[in-house]
Design a protein around this motif. Sequence first.
Motif, PDB file in Angstrom:
ATOM      1  N   ILE A 154       0.843  -1.204   0.000  1.00 21.84           N
ATOM      2  CA  ILE A 154       0.000   0.000   0.000  1.00 21.84           C
ATOM      3  C   ILE A 154       0.870   1.243   0.000  1.00 21.84           C
ATOM      4  CG2 ILE A 154      -1.645   1.325   1.381  1.00 21.84           C
ATOM      5  CD1 ILE A 154      -2.849  -1.363   2.278  1.00 21.84           C
ATOM      6  N   ASP A 155       1.937   1.236   0.820  1.00 19.54           N
ATOM      7  CA  ASP A 155       2.853   2.385   0.850  1.00 19.54           C
ATOM      8  C   ASP A 155       3.506   2.609  -0.508  1.00 19.54           C
ATOM      9  OD1 ASP A 155       2.383   3.007   3.506  1.00 19.54           O
ATOM     10  OD2 ASP A 155       4.000   1.707   4.237  1.00 19.54           O
ATOM     11  N   GLY A 156       3.970   1.520  -1.124  1.00 19.44           N
ATOM     12  CA  GLY A 156       4.617   1.646  -2.433  1.00 19.44           C
ATOM     13  C   GLY A 156       3.680   2.168  -3.502  1.00 19.44           C
ATOM     14  N   LEU A 157       2.446   1.708  -3.480  1.00 18.55           N
ATOM     15  CA  LEU A 157       1.471   2.180  -4.465  1.00 18.55           C
ATOM     16  C   LEU A 157       1.125   3.652  -4.234  1.00 18.55           C
ATOM     17  CD1 LEU A 157      -0.886  -0.923  -4.526  1.00 18.55           C
ATOM     18  CD2 LEU A 157       0.573  -0.141  -6.396  1.00 18.55           C
ATOM     19  N   GLN A 158       0.988   4.051  -2.979  1.00 17.23           N
ATOM     20  CA  GLN A 158       0.643   5.438  -2.686  1.00 17.23           C
ATOM     21  C   GLN A 158       1.797   6.388  -3.014  1.00 17.23           C
ATOM     22  OE1 GLN A 158      -0.769   5.199   1.371  1.00 17.23           O
ATOM     23  NE2 GLN A 158      -2.883   4.881   0.704  1.00 17.23           N
ATOM     24  N   LYS A 159       3.043   5.928  -2.876  1.00 17.01           N
ATOM     25  CA  LYS A 159       4.197   6.764  -3.249  1.00 17.01           C
ATOM     26  C   LYS A 159       4.206   7.046  -4.745  1.00 17.01           C
ATOM     27  CE  LYS A 159       7.220   5.334   0.473  1.00 17.01           C
ATOM     28  NZ  LYS A 159       8.350   4.485   0.845  1.00 17.01           N
ATOM     29  N   ASN A 160       3.674   6.118  -5.529  1.00 20.35           N
ATOM     30  CA  ASN A 160       3.628   6.281  -6.980  1.00 20.35           C
ATOM     31  C   ASN A 160       2.271   6.805  -7.456  1.00 20.35           C
ATOM     32  OD1 ASN A 160       6.267   5.301  -7.903  1.00 20.35           O
ATOM     33  ND2 ASN A 160       5.631   3.439  -6.844  1.00 20.35           N
ATOM     34  N   SER A 161       1.459   7.319  -6.548  1.00 17.76           N
ATOM     35  CA  SER A 161       0.159   7.931  -6.854  1.00 17.76           C
ATOM     36  C   SER A 161      -0.807   6.965  -7.540  1.00 17.76           C
ATOM     37  CB  SER A 161       0.334   9.182  -7.708  1.00 17.76           C
ATOM     38  OG  SER A 161       1.136  10.115  -7.051  1.00 17.76           O
ATOM     39  N   VAL A 162      -0.793   5.732  -7.106  1.00 23.09           N
ATOM     40  CA  VAL A 162      -1.729   4.734  -7.627  1.00 23.09           C
ATOM     41  C   VAL A 162      -2.922   4.678  -6.678  1.00 23.09           C
ATOM     42  CG1 VAL A 162      -2.071   2.299  -8.173  1.00 23.09           C
ATOM     43  CG2 VAL A 162       0.103   3.400  -8.698  1.00 23.09           C
ATOM     44  N   THR A 163      -4.107   4.853  -7.224  1.00 29.10           N
ATOM     45  CA  THR A 163      -5.317   4.812  -6.423  1.00 29.10           C
ATOM     46  C   THR A 163      -5.716   3.371  -6.158  1.00 29.10           C
ATOM     47  OG1 THR A 163      -6.043   6.863  -7.440  1.00 29.10           O
ATOM     48  CG2 THR A 163      -7.701   5.585  -6.279  1.00 29.10           C
ATOM     49  N   ILE A 164      -5.915   3.040  -4.897  1.00 32.87           N
ATOM     50  CA  ILE A 164      -6.301   1.690  -4.494  1.00 32.87           C
ATOM     51  C   ILE A 164      -7.814   1.616  -4.452  1.00 32.87           C
ATOM     52  CG2 ILE A 164      -6.197  -0.008  -2.633  1.00 32.87           C
ATOM     53  CD1 ILE A 164      -3.450   1.220  -1.913  1.00 32.87           C
ATOM     54  N   TYR A 165      -8.377   0.651  -5.167  1.00 30.56           N
ATOM     55  CA  TYR A 165      -9.827   0.486  -5.211  1.00 30.56           C
ATOM     56  C   TYR A 165     -10.343  -0.021  -3.871  1.00 30.56           C
ATOM     57  CZ  TYR A 165     -14.370  -1.394  -6.526  1.00 30.56           C
ATOM     58  OH  TYR A 165     -15.703  -1.693  -6.573  1.00 30.56           O
ATOM     59  N   ASP A 166      -9.753  -1.112  -3.378  1.00 33.91           N
ATOM     60  CA  ASP A 166     -10.160  -1.667  -2.092  1.00 33.91           C
ATOM     61  C   ASP A 166      -9.122  -2.669  -1.633  1.00 33.91           C
ATOM     62  OD1 ASP A 166     -11.675  -1.978   0.149  1.00 33.91           O
ATOM     63  OD2 ASP A 166     -13.452  -2.730  -0.870  1.00 33.91           O
ATOM     64  N   VAL A 167      -9.165  -2.999  -0.347  1.00 30.83           N
ATOM     65  CA  VAL A 167      -8.279  -3.997   0.243  1.00 30.83           C
ATOM     66  C   VAL A 167      -9.157  -5.023   0.937  1.00 30.83           C
ATOM     67  CG1 VAL A 167      -6.460  -4.390   1.934  1.00 30.83           C
ATOM     68  CG2 VAL A 167      -6.420  -2.325   0.553  1.00 30.83           C
ATOM     69  N   TYR A 168      -8.905  -6.295   0.662  1.00 30.69           N
ATOM     70  CA  TYR A 168      -9.687  -7.388   1.230  1.00 30.69           C
ATOM     71  C   TYR A 168      -8.792  -8.207   2.147  1.00 30.69           C
ATOM     72  CZ  TYR A 168     -12.661  -6.072  -2.639  1.00 30.69           C
ATOM     73  OH  TYR A 168     -13.422  -5.361  -3.520  1.00 30.69           O
ATOM     74  N   THR A 169      -9.227  -8.375   3.398  1.00 35.57           N
ATOM     75  CA  THR A 169      -8.438  -9.108   4.378  1.00 35.57           C
ATOM     76  C   THR A 169      -9.325 -10.092   5.127  1.00 35.57           C
ATOM     77  OG1 THR A 169      -8.823  -7.478   6.121  1.00 35.57           O
ATOM     78  CG2 THR A 169      -6.904  -7.141   4.704  1.00 35.57           C
ATOM     79  N   PRO A 170      -8.745 -11.209   5.588  1.00 37.03           N
ATOM     80  CA  PRO A 170      -9.547 -12.166   6.347  1.00 37.03           C
ATOM     81  C   PRO A 170      -9.731 -11.784   7.809  1.00 37.03           C
ATOM     82  CG  PRO A 170      -7.346 -13.013   6.031  1.00 37.03           C
ATOM     83  CD  PRO A 170      -7.421 -11.725   5.267  1.00 37.03           C
TER      84      PRO A 170
END
Length: 179
Positions: free
Chosen positions: A21-37
């Motif tokens: 998540i940190d790496g994606l946010q540093k590159n300005s990538v918008t995260i749609y959603d995160v799914y966790t158990p």
Amino acid sequence: MSSTKMILGVFDDPDEMMDGIDGLQKNSVTIYDVYTPMPIHGIEDKLNIKDSRLGYAAFLCGCTGLSVIFSIVYYTLVHDWPMNIGGKPHFAMPDFVPFCFEWTVLFTAFGMVGTFFFATHLFPGRTARVMDLRATNDKFVIAINPKGLSLPHEDITRILTEAGATEVKHNERKYVSYE
């Protein structure tokens, strides 16, 4: 135009997923959603998820229940059928308290169930939408909607694999049913 509807990064460890998540946010990538158990501490802050407004809905439902039963009891005991019991006044507030409390709790409970189902689209009879069934068991999934991204898909795949993703899927947006 790409036919990829969703990019899924599958992780085995929640710490590696948080690094992704940190790496994606540093590159300005918008995260749609995160799914966790399981719940992960601090993920709401990292994804900038606003606090829930269900508390306001609970307050409004409780006020509705209170005013409904107060109106009914007041009309019944004061106007429609006043009774002289032991010389007490018709509008004796201690007599109203149990009814008002119970109906406030009742309206709040049913109102919260209805509000939750409406807000999350999880009402009964709807097919569950799960990006990857393993996210309900033992995997952590980051879903990215590639529409409008300036980075190519290969760079997103590289960022996810560097963060520790065991699998990166470029798939059509299909929902898996539990049935």
